[in-house]
Design a protein around this motif. Structure first.
Motif, PDB file in Angstrom:
ATOM      1  N   ARG A   4      45.339  32.675  39.624  1.00 28.76           N
ATOM      2  CA  ARG A   4      44.256  33.583  40.017  1.00 28.76           C
ATOM      3  C   ARG A   4      43.999  34.561  38.866  1.00 28.76           C
ATOM      4  NH1 ARG A   4      43.848  36.779  45.696  1.00 28.76           N
ATOM      5  NH2 ARG A   4      44.045  34.613  46.393  1.00 28.76           N
ATOM      6  N   SER A   6      41.415  37.731  37.158  1.00 28.63           N
ATOM      7  CA  SER A   6      40.446  38.794  37.359  1.00 28.63           C
ATOM      8  C   SER A   6      39.220  38.479  36.494  1.00 28.63           C
ATOM      9  CB  SER A   6      41.063  40.126  36.931  1.00 28.63           C
ATOM     10  OG  SER A   6      40.140  41.163  37.086  1.00 28.63           O
ATOM     11  N   GLU A  28      46.971  35.470  34.073  1.00 33.63           N
ATOM     12  CA  GLU A  28      46.492  35.577  35.443  1.00 33.63           C
ATOM     13  C   GLU A  28      46.882  36.951  35.984  1.00 33.63           C
ATOM     14  OE1 GLU A  28      48.232  33.054  38.510  1.00 33.63           O
ATOM     15  OE2 GLU A  28      49.634  32.302  37.015  1.00 33.63           O
ATOM     16  N   ILE A  29      46.458  37.248  37.201  1.00 28.93           N
ATOM     17  CA  ILE A  29      46.649  38.574  37.788  1.00 28.93           C
ATOM     18  C   ILE A  29      48.107  38.999  37.789  1.00 28.93           C
ATOM     19  CG2 ILE A  29      46.508  39.831  39.982  1.00 28.93           C
ATOM     20  CD1 ILE A  29      43.770  38.507  40.385  1.00 28.93           C
ATOM     21  N   ASP A  30      49.037  38.059  38.005  1.00 28.11           N
ATOM     22  CA  ASP A  30      50.462  38.424  38.038  1.00 28.11           C
ATOM     23  C   ASP A  30      51.088  38.541  36.644  1.00 28.11           C
ATOM     24  OD1 ASP A  30      51.026  35.855  37.109  1.00 28.11           O
ATOM     25  OD2 ASP A  30      52.030  35.197  38.931  1.00 28.11           O
ATOM     26  N   GLN A  46      37.367  39.914  41.739  1.00 32.71           N
ATOM     27  CA  GLN A  46      37.019  41.215  41.175  1.00 32.71           C
ATOM     28  C   GLN A  46      37.281  42.255  42.250  1.00 32.71           C
ATOM     29  OE1 GLN A  46      33.074  41.637  39.478  1.00 32.71           O
ATOM     30  NE2 GLN A  46      33.092  43.828  39.840  1.00 32.71           N
ATOM     31  N   GLU A  47      38.145  43.208  41.935  1.00 31.82           N
ATOM     32  CA  GLU A  47      38.499  44.240  42.905  1.00 31.82           C
ATOM     33  C   GLU A  47      37.820  45.547  42.527  1.00 31.82           C
ATOM     34  OE1 GLU A  47      42.477  45.925  45.138  1.00 31.82           O
ATOM     35  OE2 GLU A  47      42.688  44.445  43.542  1.00 31.82           O
TER      36      GLU A  47
END
Length: 92
Positions: A4, A6, A28-30, A46-47
């Motif tokens: 995943r 961003s 990735e995000i992690d 997108q947060e």
């Protein structure tokens, strides 16, 4: 587990295609490094947290594909969304 990433959904090249990376490796995000290859299934999000306290997490599933749009030539890889497109997963 599906990687995943961003992304910025303001960087759409087509209605179902968003810019992903200028290089073959992307965090990735992690924080894990992922080697991008054509056809790799991924998730993108997108947060956003707005001044009024609204929390939004836009999300899509798709596959990595080479940027063949003829625009933004500095971007090598994109994500092509599946038929579900982009939706908000905040609060799920």
């Amino acid at each position: 587990m599906t990687p995943r990433f961003s992304v910025d959904f303001n960087e759409l090249l087509e209605s179902d295609l968003v810019m992903l990376s200028q290089t073959d490796l992307r965090k990735e995000i992690d924080g894990s490094l992922v080697l991008l290859v054509d056809g790799l299934p991924i998730e993108v999000q997108q947060e956003s947290l707005y001044d009024d306290g609204t929390h939004e997490v836009l999300f899509a599933r798709g596959v990595v594909e080479i940027n063949s749009t003829g625009t933004w030539s500095h971007v090598k890889w994109c994500c092509r969304f599946d038929s579900e497109g982009v939706y908000d997963i905040a609060g799920q």
